[in-house]
Write an enzyme that holds these catalytic residues in place. Structure first.
Site, PDB file in Angstrom:
ATOM      1  N   TRP A 299       0.803  -0.824  -0.327  1.00  0.00           N
ATOM      2  CA  TRP A 299       0.033   0.135   0.065  1.00  0.00           C
ATOM      3  C   TRP A 299       0.884   1.097   0.159  1.00  0.00           C
ATOM      4  O   TRP A 299       1.854   1.540   1.014  1.00  0.00           O
ATOM      5  CB  TRP A 299      -0.964  -0.203   1.179  1.00  0.00           C
ATOM      6  N   ASP A 466     -16.660  11.135  -2.777  1.00  0.00           N
ATOM      7  CA  ASP A 466     -16.031   9.644  -2.297  1.00  0.00           C
ATOM      8  C   ASP A 466     -17.103   9.192  -0.804  1.00  0.00           C
ATOM      9  O   ASP A 466     -17.621   9.568  -1.025  1.00  0.00           O
ATOM     10  CB  ASP A 466     -14.879  10.058  -2.306  1.00  0.00           C
ATOM     11  N   ASP A 467     -16.479   8.494  -0.100  1.00  0.00           N
ATOM     12  CA  ASP A 467     -16.944   7.906   0.665  1.00  0.00           C
ATOM     13  C   ASP A 467     -17.445   8.507   1.655  1.00  0.00           C
ATOM     14  O   ASP A 467     -17.126  10.187   2.294  1.00  0.00           O
ATOM     15  CB  ASP A 467     -15.810   7.000   1.357  1.00  0.00           C
ATOM     16  N   ARG A 546     -10.049  -2.425   8.158  1.00  0.00           N
ATOM     17  CA  ARG A 546     -10.868  -1.766   7.924  1.00  0.00           C
ATOM     18  C   ARG A 546     -12.219  -1.980   8.549  1.00  0.00           C
ATOM     19  O   ARG A 546     -13.066  -1.000   8.510  1.00  0.00           O
ATOM     20  CB  ARG A 546     -10.789  -0.896   6.568  1.00  0.00           C
ATOM     21  N   LYS A 580     -16.348   4.981  -8.973  1.00  0.00           N
ATOM     22  CA  LYS A 580     -15.043   4.692  -8.472  1.00  0.00           C
ATOM     23  C   LYS A 580     -16.088   3.368  -7.460  1.00  0.00           C
ATOM     24  O   LYS A 580     -16.448   3.333  -6.771  1.00  0.00           O
ATOM     25  CB  LYS A 580     -14.594   5.728  -7.379  1.00  0.00           C
ATOM     26  N   TRP A 581     -15.648   2.092  -8.447  1.00  0.00           N
ATOM     27  CA  TRP A 581     -15.778   0.952  -7.315  1.00  0.00           C
ATOM     28  C   TRP A 581     -14.461   0.948  -6.760  1.00  0.00           C
ATOM     29  O   TRP A 581     -12.952   0.094  -7.164  1.00  0.00           O
ATOM     30  CB  TRP A 581     -16.174   0.212  -8.550  1.00  0.00           C
ATOM     31  N   ASP A 582     -14.486   0.866  -5.313  1.00  0.00           N
ATOM     32  CA  ASP A 582     -13.273   0.058  -4.360  1.00  0.00           C
ATOM     33  C   ASP A 582     -13.150  -1.074  -3.536  1.00  0.00           C
ATOM     34  O   ASP A 582     -14.235  -2.518  -3.880  1.00  0.00           O
ATOM     35  CB  ASP A 582     -13.222   1.296  -3.216  1.00  0.00           C
ATOM     36  N   ASN A 584     -11.416  -2.495  -0.018  1.00  0.00           N
ATOM     37  CA  ASN A 584     -10.491  -1.776   0.300  1.00  0.00           C
ATOM     38  C   ASN A 584     -10.442  -3.476   1.899  1.00  0.00           C
ATOM     39  O   ASN A 584      -9.585  -2.660   2.838  1.00  0.00           O
ATOM     40  CB  ASN A 584     -11.096  -0.804   1.815  1.00  0.00           C
ATOM     41  N   CYS A 630     -10.783   0.668  -8.037  1.00  0.00           N
ATOM     42  CA  CYS A 630      -9.985   0.996  -6.629  1.00  0.00           C
ATOM     43  C   CYS A 630      -9.598  -0.150  -5.581  1.00  0.00           C
ATOM     44  O   CYS A 630     -10.735  -0.783  -5.866  1.00  0.00           O
ATOM     45  CB  CYS A 630     -10.138   2.345  -7.240  1.00  0.00           C
ATOM     46  N   ASP A 652      -2.932   5.583  -3.118  1.00  0.00           N
ATOM     47  CA  ASP A 652      -3.611   6.463  -2.732  1.00  0.00           C
ATOM     48  C   ASP A 652      -2.775   6.915  -2.101  1.00  0.00           C
ATOM     49  O   ASP A 652      -2.474   8.452  -1.558  1.00  0.00           O
ATOM     50  CB  ASP A 652      -3.953   5.579  -1.137  1.00  0.00           C
TER      51      ASP A 652
END
Length: 849
Positions: A299, A466-467, A546, A580-582, A584, A630, A652
Site C-alpha cells: 500500500w 467519495d466515501d 478496516r 469509483k468502485w473500491d 478495501n 480502486c 492512495d
C-alpha cells in the site's frame, strides 16, 4: 466402389515423421526398403520415434502393411513398437520389434475413422522403422497426409505447434518466420500434465473420479478462425481413458502483436473430479541467459520494478489476498534475453494475467537451460471440484514478443489495451475532482456544493463524491459503520444525491460517486439482516480489516443484492456518469456459508467470477457510465478488472515525487488513458512533503489528470497556475491519452525521469522530464528523443512555465528537425533545488516548397 491406395503414392507435402519428411519407397536414411532379408517395392520409411497422420474422413475400411526395422542401421538390442490410433482411440499395437525380426503382416480395421495416426516408439532412438506395402482400402477420395504442425501469427511473431503421436508440442515462439517448416523441432509439451512432464510442475493436474491423480491429454483437432485483425486458434485435447477434455485458446491480435491464451477444462463424466490447478498460459523457451523484471509493492508504493538474472530453479510471483491482488505484486513480468531489458533493443517477452483474484506466475529454469513459464489462478486453497457436465475457464494470459526492447513491447500492450483490454479505450477521459482528501467523512451539502462550484470555475469537468454519503440507522461518518447500507444519509445531504447532481449540472460539470459493493461493516443493517452473507470461518474469532468484512460473491443472492442496489442508484440518478468502485480489504478467512462443505475451495475462484458477473450485468445496463477500479489504491490494477473499467486508481499515495516511480512502472503495462493521476494539496497527506504546484501538475499530466483536494484551500497563486495548466492539459489530452509512450530516462537508474507521448495522427508529441534529486555534479542532461519522424521538422513550445513568460528550457519557439532530435536530442539545463520539471510540446511544421 472400394479401392486400395498405397501410402507412398500420396502427395507428401510437409508431412513428416518427427525429425524430417516421410520417405516414400525408401528408408528414412535413403536405403532400399529392406527388412531382415526381404525387399519391398512399396512403403514409407520413418524414424524409430515417429508419428504420421492421415485424413480418412470416415471412408476407409482397413489398413494393410508389412512392418519391421531397417536392418542397415540401428543396434541389435534396440526395440521398436508400432501403434495405430483412430480419432484418438488405440486401434492396434504390435509386439516389440527387434532388428533381427522378420517383417510381419498386419491388417487394421479403420471403419468410421476420420484421422489415422501411425506411431513408432524406439527408447534407444537409434532405429529406422518401415511400414512396407502400406495401403488403405477406402471409398471415394484417397487419404491425405496431414501436416504435423500449425501456426498462429501476428504481424511480428510466430507461434508454432507440432503434433507428435497423440500429443501436442510447443514448436516455436519468436520472431515471425518466412517458412515455419525450417524450424528445428522442440519436443516440449504445449500443455503438459504430470504424466507427460513428471520432473517439473505440470500445466494442469486433477484428481479423477476414481481418486487417481492421472491425466494424459491427446491432441484431437484444432480450428483457426480469422475475423478482421484477430485470429482465434482453438485446440481440443482429450484424455483417452477418462471423460475429461481441455480446450486451449489462443487469440492473436495481428497489428498489436499481442496474444491472449486461456484454457477450458471440462468434466464429461457422471462423477465429480477435482482440479488441482490449470494454467492459463504455458510458454516454453530455451536459452542460457534471461533477466526477469517483476513489479512488487505494498500500500502506498505499488508496482515498484526490480530486475535480476534468472537462475536455475523456480521463481514464483504470486498474490494470495483474494481481492485486491495487484497491491503486493502486479500479475505481470518482463523476461529479457541475454541482457537486462532495454527500452529500444533486445528480445523480450512481456506477459500479464487478466485476473482479479489469487494468481501465480511460475518461471522455472532447468539445468539444460529450458525455461517454462506458466501463469494462472493460484492453486493455494483453490482445488476446484468440477461436477458432472461442468467446465472451468481459466483467466486469460496476455503476452507479446518483441525484438525491439521493452519499449516496443509496452506500446504493443497499450495499443491492445486501448483496442480490446479496457473499456472505452479511445474515449478521452474527463478531468475530475475527487472529494476524499478535500473532505474525508466530514461534509454536508454546503461543503460539497462549494467544492463543485469551485471545481467548475477552475475548468474541471467532473466531480466525484467519495466515501461517507450513505447509511441511515448506522450513518457512514467513519469507516466503522454503515458499509453495505446504500441508502442516502439525508442528515448530511438534505437534498440527497439528486440535489448534488442538479447543482453540478447547473455549474456545467458532471457528477460521479464512490461505492464499495463487495464489503460490509458488522455495524450495518445489511450485516444485522444477513450475517450469513459474509466470508468467515465458524468457530473462529471474527477478523476485521478496516473494520469490515467481505461479502460472499460466490453466492448468487449476494450478487443479486449488489446489482439491485447499484441498479437502483444509477437508475434513480441518471445524472451519475462516473462510479469509483473500491475494495478495501482482502480475504483472510476463506469460508463460505453458501458453498457445500466439499466445495469450499471453489470460493476463491467463484468469488472473482461472481465479481465479474455483477460488473458484466451493471456495465451492460449502464454502458455510458465510466467506471474506475480502486482497491485501497492500486490493488485492482489488472486486466481482468479492466475489462469492466475505464481506468484504475494508481495508488492512495498522491505525493508527486512518490508517484513518479509508480507511474513509470505501471505504464510499462497499462496505457496513460487508464492511469488516474491526481494533483493534491501540500504538504502531502501521506508523506508530509511539500512540492511546487508545477511539479505536482506536470507529474499528474502524464496520465488521466485529476484532483484530490479542497479548492478553497489552494493558495491564490497556485489556483491561478492550475487554471492555466488545466487548459494546457485539455489541449494535449489526446496526445497523452491516445499517443504512443516512449520512455527516455528511468527514475530507477537516473536522477531524471523523462518520457514522451507521440500521436502520429495529430503530428504532435509531448515531452515530460522530472528531477528526482539534483546534485552539483548533475545540472545538465542530454536526452535523444524517440518516436519522431526524422524527415519532418518540429516546432517546440514549453508548456506550464512556473512563471508567466519565463521559460527554462531554451527551446521555446524553436524549430528543429526530427533527425537532430532523434540523434542529438534535447539538452536539459536544471537549476538549483529539488522538484524541477519540464513539459515541451513538439508539433510538426508543414513547409511549402
Amino acid at each position: 466402389m472400394s479401392r486400395s491406395t498405397y501410402l507412398d503414392t500420396l502427395e507428401l507435402g510437409n508431412a513428416s515423421s518427427g525429425w524430417c519428411q516421410i520417405s516414400a519407397n525408401q528408408s528414412i536414411g535413403g536405403n532400399p526398403l529392406h527388412i531382415q532379408g526381404e525387399n519391398f517395392d512399396h512403403g514409407i520409411g520413418v524414424h524409430g520415434n515417429s508419428s504420421v497422420r492421415l485424413q480418412l474422413n470416415g471412408t476407409a475400411t482397413k489398413l494393410q502393411a508389412d512392418i519391421g526395422i531397417d536392418t542397415a542401421v540401428g543396434e541389435d538390442y534396440a526395440a521398436v513398437i508400432f501403434k495405430a490410433y483412430g480419432d484418438g482411440r488405440l486401434l492396434w499395437e504390435s509386439d516389440t520389434f527387434r532388428r533381427s525380426d522378420s517383417a510381419i503382416p498386419v491388417e487394421i480395421d479403420l471403419t468410421g475413422v476420420n484421422v489415422l495416426v501411425l506411431t513408432t516408439t524406439d527408447p534407444a532412438d537409434s532405429n529406422h522403422a518401415i511400414w512396407a506395402n502400406a495401403r488403405i482400402e477406402h471409398e471415394g477420395d484417397s487419404p491425405k497426409w496431414l501436416e504435423d504442425y500449425f501456426l498462429l501469427e501476428t504481424a511480428e511473431t510466430t507461434m508454432a505447434f507440432k503434433i507428435g503421436g497423440n500429443h501436442l508440442y510447443s514448436h516455436y515462439l519468436g520472431p515471425r518466420l518466412s517458412n515455419a517448416a525450417d524450424i528445428h523441432p522442440q519436443w516440449n509439451y504445449a500443455y503438459p500434465a504430470h504424466l507427460n512432464q513428471p520432473l517439473t510442475e505440470s500445466a494442469i493436474s486433477l484428481i479423477q473420479a476414481d481418486g487417481k491423480v492421472s491425466l494424459d491429454l491427446h491432441y484431437r483437432e484444432h480450428k483457426l478462425v480469422k475475423e478482421g485483425n484477430a485470429a482465434h486458434l482453438t485446440i481440443l485435447l482429450e484424455d483417452p481413458s477418462y471423460p475429461v477434455s481441455v480446450e486451449l485458446h489462443y487469440l492473436a491480435h495481428a497489428a498489436e502483436n499481442v496474444i491472449e491464451s486461456w484454457a477450458t477444462v471440462s468434466n464429461h463424466g457422471e462423477q465429480p473430479i477435482t482440479l488441482n490447478h490449470a494454467a492459463s498460459g504455458f510458454l516454453n523457451l530455451k536459452h542460457s541467459r534471461y533477466h526477469l523484471t517483476r513489479f512488487t509493492g505494498v500500500w502506498g508504493a505499488e508496482a515498484i520494478m526490480s530486475e535480476n538474472l534468472l537462475g536455475q530453479g523456480v521463481t514464483e510471483l504470486r498474490s494470495l489476498s483474494g481481492t485486491r491482488t495487484a497491491q503486493t505484486a502486479q500479475p505481470a513480468f518482463i523476461l529479457s534475453k541475454d541482457l537486462p531489458a532495454s527500452e529500444e533493443y533486445g528480445e523480450v517477452i512481456m506477459g500479464a494475467l487478466a485476473w482479479s483474484g489469487n494468481w501465480r506466475i511460475r518461471i522455472e529454469q532447468t539445468a539444460t537451460k529450458q525455461v517454462y513459464i506458466q501463469s494462472g489462478y493460484a492453486p493455494t486453497l483453490s482445488r476446484y471440484q468440477l461436477n458432472a457436465g461442468e467446465s472451468l475457464e481459466t483467466p486469460r494470459f496476455i503476452f507479446t514478443h518483441s525484438t525491439k526492447g521493452k519499449g516496443h513491447a509496452s506500446r504493443s500492450f497499450h495499443r491492445w489495451a486501448r483496442n480490446s483490454g479496457i473499456r472505452g479505450g479511445h474515449e478521452p477521459r474527463r478531468i475530475l475532482l475527487n472529494s476524499w482528501e478535500g473532505a474525508y467523512f466530514k461534509f454536508d451539502d454546503k461543503l460539497i456544493k462549494n467544492m463543485i462550484t469551485d471545481a467548475a470555475r477552475a475548468g474541471i469537468e467532473l466531480f466525484v463524491l467519495d466515501d461517507g454519503w450513505f447509511g441511515s440507522k448506522h450513518p457512514r461518518d467513519n469507516d466503522r459503520a454503515g458499509l453495505g447500507d446504500w441508502m442516502i444519509n439525508t442528515s448530511k445531504l438534505k437534498d440527497g444525491i439528486q440535489g448534488l447532481i442538479d447543482h453540478s449540472h447547473q455549474e456545467g460539470i458532471d457528477f460521479g460517486i464512490w461505492v464499495e459493493p463487495e464489503m460490509v461493516n458488522p455495524k450495518s443493517e445489511l450485516y444485522e439482516t444477513h450475517p450469513d452473507w459474509t466470508i468467515e470461518l465458524p468457530h473462529r474469532d471474527q477478523h476485521l480489516m478496516r473494520t469490515q468484512l467481505v461479502l460472499d460473491l460466490s453466492n448468487p443472492a449476494v450478487q443479486d443484492y449488489i446489482f439491485s442496489f447499484m441498479d437502483e442508484l444509477l437508475g434513480k440518478h441518471p445524472g451519475i456518469s462516473f462510479v469509483k468502485w473500491d475494495c478495501n480489504r482482502s480475504i483472510s478467512q476463506p469460508g463460505s456459508n453458501y458453498l457445500p462443505a466439499d466445495q469450499q475451495e471453489r470460493l476463491i475462484v467463484d468469488y472473482v467470477q461472481g465479481y465479474y458477473a455483477v460488473l458484466e450485468k451493471i456495465t451492460n445496463k449502464y454502458p455510458d457510465v465510466t467506471f474506475q477500479a480502486c482497491g485501497s489504491g492500486g490493488g485492482r490494477t489488472d486486466f481482468g478488472a479492466m475489462r469492466y473499467h475505464h481506468e484504475f486508481w494508481t495508488s492512495d499515495v498522491t505525493d508527486a515525487l512518490e508517484r513518479i516511480k509508480m507511474q513509470w512502472s505501471i505504464n510499462h503495462l497499462y496505457p496513460a488513458i487508464a492511469t488516474a493521476n491526481h494533483v493534491t494539496e501540500v504538504p502531502s497527506h501521506q508523506t508530509k512533503r511539500s512540492t511546487p504546484i508545477k511539479f505536482r501538475f506536470d507529474v499528474a499530466m502524464t496520465g488521466r489528470l485529476g484532483f484530490e483536494l479542497r479548492p478553497e484551500r489552494v493558495p491564490e497563486a497556485d489556483m491561478a497556475f492550475s487554471m492555466k495548466a488545466l487548459e494546457v492539459y485539455k489541449s494535449i489530452r489526446s496526445t497523452v491519452q491516445l499517443g504512443d509512450l516512449y520512455r527516455l530516462s528511468s527514475p530507477y537508474e537516473s536522477h531524471v525521469a523523462a518520457l514522451m507521448y507521440v500521436n502520429e495522427e495529430e503530428g504532435r508529441a509531448v515531452f515530460f522530464a522530472f528531477t528526482t534529486g539534483i546534485s552539483l555534479l548533475s545540472p545538465f542532461d542530454t536526452l535523444p528523443l524517440q518516436g519522431l519522424d526524422p524527415a519532418k521538422r518540429y516546432r517546440i513550445t514549453e508548456l506550464n512555465p512556473a512563471k508567466e513568460g519565463k521559460f527554462i528550457s531554451g527551446y521555446h519557439g524553436k524549430e528543429l528537425g526530427g533527425d537532430a532530435l532523434l540523434q542529438q536530442g534535447l539538452g536539459l539545463h536544471w537549476g538549483k533545488g529539488d522538484y524541477q520539471s519540464l513539459v515541451l510540446q513538439l508539433e510538426t511544421v508543414e513547409h511549402s516548397n
